[in-house]
Design a protein around this motif. Structure first.
Motif, PDB file in Angstrom:
ATOM      1  N   UNK A 107     -30.363 -31.837  79.739  1.00  0.00           N
ATOM      2  CA  UNK A 107     -30.515 -32.557  81.008  1.00  0.00           C
ATOM      3  C   UNK A 107     -31.752 -32.010  81.717  1.00  0.00           C
ATOM      4  N   UNK A 108     -32.744 -32.867  81.943  1.00  0.00           N
ATOM      5  CA  UNK A 108     -34.037 -32.410  82.449  1.00  0.00           C
ATOM      6  C   UNK A 108     -34.257 -32.733  83.924  1.00  0.00           C
ATOM      7  N   UNK A 109     -33.363 -33.465  84.566  1.00  0.00           N
ATOM      8  CA  UNK A 109     -33.556 -33.778  85.979  1.00  0.00           C
ATOM      9  C   UNK A 109     -32.521 -34.773  86.467  1.00  0.00           C
ATOM     10  N   UNK A 110     -32.647 -35.129  87.767  1.00  0.00           N
ATOM     11  CA  UNK A 110     -31.722 -36.078  88.380  1.00  0.00           C
ATOM     12  C   UNK A 110     -32.468 -36.969  89.366  1.00  0.00           C
ATOM     13  N   UNK A 111     -31.857 -38.111  89.656  1.00  0.00           N
ATOM     14  CA  UNK A 111     -32.257 -38.983  90.758  1.00  0.00           C
ATOM     15  C   UNK A 111     -31.081 -39.023  91.717  1.00  0.00           C
ATOM     16  N   UNK A 112     -31.324 -38.634  92.964  1.00  0.00           N
ATOM     17  CA  UNK A 112     -30.199 -38.532  93.889  1.00  0.00           C
ATOM     18  C   UNK A 112     -30.659 -38.812  95.302  1.00  0.00           C
ATOM     19  N   UNK A 113     -29.797 -39.547  96.054  1.00  0.00           N
ATOM     20  CA  UNK A 113     -30.043 -39.769  97.484  1.00  0.00           C
ATOM     21  C   UNK A 113     -28.743 -39.671  98.273  1.00  0.00           C
ATOM     22  N   UNK A 114     -27.812 -38.893  97.795  1.00  0.00           N
ATOM     23  CA  UNK A 114     -26.529 -38.660  98.440  1.00  0.00           C
ATOM     24  C   UNK A 114     -25.685 -39.929  98.544  1.00  0.00           C
ATOM     25  N   UNK A 115     -25.795 -40.823  97.551  1.00  0.00           N
ATOM     26  CA  UNK A 115     -24.976 -42.030  97.547  1.00  0.00           C
ATOM     27  C   UNK A 115     -23.627 -41.721  96.915  1.00  0.00           C
ATOM     28  N   UNK A 116     -22.742 -42.725  96.921  1.00  0.00           N
ATOM     29  CA  UNK A 116     -21.445 -42.561  96.278  1.00  0.00           C
ATOM     30  C   UNK A 116     -21.585 -42.755  94.773  1.00  0.00           C
ATOM     31  N   UNK A 117     -20.471 -42.840  94.085  1.00  0.00           N
ATOM     32  CA  UNK A 117     -20.467 -42.895  92.622  1.00  0.00           C
ATOM     33  C   UNK A 117     -21.336 -44.037  92.105  1.00  0.00           C
ATOM     34  N   UNK A 118     -22.084 -43.763  91.029  1.00  0.00           N
ATOM     35  CA  UNK A 118     -22.916 -44.776  90.378  1.00  0.00           C
ATOM     36  C   UNK A 118     -22.030 -45.586  89.444  1.00  0.00           C
ATOM     37  N   UNK A 119     -21.986 -46.915  89.658  1.00  0.00           N
ATOM     38  CA  UNK A 119     -21.099 -47.778  88.870  1.00  0.00           C
ATOM     39  C   UNK A 119     -21.836 -48.540  87.778  1.00  0.00           C
ATOM     40  N   UNK A 120     -23.140 -48.811  87.949  1.00  0.00           N
ATOM     41  CA  UNK A 120     -23.871 -49.636  86.977  1.00  0.00           C
ATOM     42  C   UNK A 120     -25.341 -49.272  87.017  1.00  0.00           C
ATOM     43  N   UNK A 121     -25.981 -49.414  85.858  1.00  0.00           N
ATOM     44  CA  UNK A 121     -27.402 -49.128  85.706  1.00  0.00           C
ATOM     45  C   UNK A 121     -28.032 -50.199  84.823  1.00  0.00           C
ATOM     46  N   UNK A 122     -29.283 -50.541  85.121  1.00  0.00           N
ATOM     47  CA  UNK A 122     -30.023 -51.496  84.286  1.00  0.00           C
ATOM     48  C   UNK A 122     -31.503 -51.313  84.551  1.00  0.00           C
ATOM     49  N   UNK A 123     -32.315 -51.462  83.495  1.00  0.00           N
ATOM     50  CA  UNK A 123     -33.759 -51.380  83.632  1.00  0.00           C
ATOM     51  C   UNK A 123     -34.329 -52.743  83.979  1.00  0.00           C
ATOM     52  N   UNK A 124     -35.366 -52.743  84.816  1.00  0.00           N
ATOM     53  CA  UNK A 124     -36.097 -53.971  85.091  1.00  0.00           C
ATOM     54  C   UNK A 124     -36.911 -54.362  83.866  1.00  0.00           C
ATOM     55  N   UNK A 125     -37.492 -55.573  83.908  1.00  0.00           N
ATOM     56  CA  UNK A 125     -38.199 -56.084  82.745  1.00  0.00           C
ATOM     57  C   UNK A 125     -39.468 -55.304  82.439  1.00  0.00           C
ATOM     58  N   UNK A 126     -40.030 -54.602  83.440  1.00  0.00           N
ATOM     59  CA  UNK A 126     -41.241 -53.821  83.187  1.00  0.00           C
ATOM     60  C   UNK A 126     -40.940 -52.490  82.517  1.00  0.00           C
ATOM     61  N   UNK A 127     -39.677 -52.107  82.417  1.00  0.00           N
ATOM     62  CA  UNK A 127     -39.304 -50.857  81.777  1.00  0.00           C
ATOM     63  C   UNK A 127     -39.568 -49.626  82.603  1.00  0.00           C
ATOM     64  N   UNK A 128     -39.993 -49.784  83.857  1.00  0.00           N
ATOM     65  CA  UNK A 128     -40.306 -48.646  84.717  1.00  0.00           C
ATOM     66  C   UNK A 128     -39.354 -48.523  85.898  1.00  0.00           C
ATOM     67  N   UNK A 129     -38.791 -49.621  86.336  1.00  0.00           N
ATOM     68  CA  UNK A 129     -37.896 -49.603  87.484  1.00  0.00           C
ATOM     69  C   UNK A 129     -36.445 -49.584  87.010  1.00  0.00           C
ATOM     70  N   UNK A 130     -35.673 -48.678  87.580  1.00  0.00           N
ATOM     71  CA  UNK A 130     -34.266 -48.517  87.244  1.00  0.00           C
ATOM     72  C   UNK A 130     -33.428 -49.030  88.406  1.00  0.00           C
ATOM     73  N   UNK A 131     -32.563 -50.004  88.137  1.00  0.00           N
ATOM     74  CA  UNK A 131     -31.713 -50.612  89.158  1.00  0.00           C
ATOM     75  C   UNK A 131     -30.326 -49.989  89.051  1.00  0.00           C
ATOM     76  N   UNK A 132     -29.850 -49.453  90.170  1.00  0.00           N
ATOM     77  CA  UNK A 132     -28.576 -48.737  90.178  1.00  0.00           C
ATOM     78  C   UNK A 132     -27.653 -49.348  91.211  1.00  0.00           C
ATOM     79  N   UNK A 133     -26.437 -49.682  90.798  1.00  0.00           N
ATOM     80  CA  UNK A 133     -25.402 -50.147  91.707  1.00  0.00           C
ATOM     81  C   UNK A 133     -24.370 -49.062  91.918  1.00  0.00           C
ATOM     82  N   UNK A 134     -23.958 -48.877  93.152  1.00  0.00           N
ATOM     83  CA  UNK A 134     -23.072 -47.755  93.469  1.00  0.00           C
ATOM     84  C   UNK A 134     -21.786 -48.245  94.132  1.00  0.00           C
TER      85      UNK A 134
END
Length: 377
Positions: free
Chosen positions: A191-218
């Motif tokens: 594990x090399x790092x994290x993305x965090x902003x003090x949100x609640x549990x992460x329920x879903x993840x998906x990459x955008x079509x450009x492959x650079x943006x990560x969409x997270x539903x919580x």
């Protein structure tokens, strides 16, 4: 906001997945059964017992030849769509699945697959706080990563160097796929790092079509878009009061551009759309009848466009084209083409034969003229 088509399966369905062309739908039941429907007709083509407990996730491989399922019993199974309809192969192998991975101790929460079809890797997450990386080519476990929290969602980086794991603690962990086991943090091995902003549990993840943006539903109802390079949030959407349990990223359809879309005619255009029939509750196919399933080869389609969706009209057009290819008229055209090819080949043979005769006469003439000059001398 009215339901156009209602389907009543035999039991409650947890996950749903469809192939890339939108011609088949697969659903996982709470009993562990897996259902395969044909979209155009709504027919239930196949039902089989996949797991001992409820199915929790389903995903197709990139080449659409394999189906990967996970369940509450902790198992991950790989199904070949060809074997599902091949009774002889089933009898020889003794079971339906290609692989059955049982290393997870608790229910499987999410599965993602990489590129390469049957040679790809898959990453499975579980409530046992682990993510496991599997090889489809060898059917073996490549890597086991332990996380500080339960992982409910996984997204694989398009370059397949890392994958992102959304935890119930509100953090998105970044795990390496090719590291040698060296870490410089307190999160754990690989594990090399994290993305965090003090949100609640992460329920879903998906990459955008450009492959650079990560969409997270919580769980707090927010959808956050992360820049994977800078590790910063670039957009935030408020979805609803409840958790965002699923995210699907697609190209924006032309119908959402009312100024540029020529086919958008308001409510009248919506009434002209022909929707598929409801999905069957039980199979209507006789066990002793022959069932023909067409699995088309993967087309190399690279033309950029806003949206390509498989509709009933396009599928009917493809079916008619396939029928025409196998009709008597198509056979006669094929025979005519072969006759023309044969005629061209015969003409080529005659040309080569004439050239050979001319060359033979020239060589004989040169030889005789050379002998006459020698006799005169």
């Amino acid at each position: 906001p009215q339901v156009e088509v209602k389907s009543f399966p035999a039991e409650a369905i947890n996950p749903l997945a469809c192939n890339s062309e939108g011609t088949y739908i697969v659903g996982g039941g709470v009993s562990g059964d897996i259902y395969l429907w044909e979209v155009a007709t709504g027919r239930l083509l196949k039902k089989w017992h996949g797991h001992y407990r409820a199915v929790t996730c389903l995903v197709f491989s990139m080449d659409q030849s394999l189906l990967i399922s996970g369940a509450e019993d902790g198992s991950v199974r790989v199904w070949s769509l060809l074997m599902i309809f091949d009774e002889e192969r089933q009898q020889r192998s003794g079971h339906l699945y290609e692989y059955s991975f049982t290393e997870h101790a608790l229910p499987v929460t999410d599965i993602v697959t990489g590129y390469g079809g049957s040679n790809a890797i898959i990453v499975s997450a579980s409530q046992d706080r682990t993510c496991k990386v599997w090889s489809l080519a060898r059917g073996t476990l490549l890597r086991n990563i332990v996380f500080p929290s339960v992982i409910d969602a996984v997204a694989l980086d398009p370059g397949e160097h890392v994958f992102y794991a959304g935890g119930r603690d509100g953090k998105i962990y970044i795990a390496e796929l090719n590291s040698l086991g060296k870490t410089n943090n307190n999160y754990g091995l690989h594990i090399i790092g994290t993305l965090s902003d003090q949100s609640k549990a992460i329920c879903s993840l998906a990459f955008a079509l450009d492959g650079l943006q990560l969409v997270a539903g919580s769980e707090d109802g927010f959808v956050r878009v992360w820049d994977t390079k800078t590790h910063n949030i670039i957009r935030v959407f408020k979805h609803a009061k409840g958790p965002v349990n699923n995210i699907l990223v697609i190209r924006q359809p032309p119908a959402l551009y009312p100024r540029t879309s020529t086919n958008n005619q308001g409510p009248m255009a919506r009434k002209q759309v022909s929707l598929p029939p409801p999905l069957e509750k039980f199979t209507s196919i006789d066990e002793h009848s022959d069932l023909s399933i067409y699995i088309p080869p993967q087309s190399e389609y690279h033309r950029p466009c806003d949206a390509i969706y498989a509709t009933v009209d396009s599928m009917n057009k493809q079916i008619s084209e396939l029928q025409q290819r196998g009709s008597c008229g198509a056979s006669e055209m094929e025979i005519e083409r072969l006759k023309a090819d044969n005629e061209r080949a015969m003409q080529m043979v005659q040309q080569w034969k004439k050239m050979y005769e001319n060359l033979h006469q020239f060589c004989v003439g040169e030889l005789l003229s050379g002998e006459g000059e020698a006799a005169t001398l």
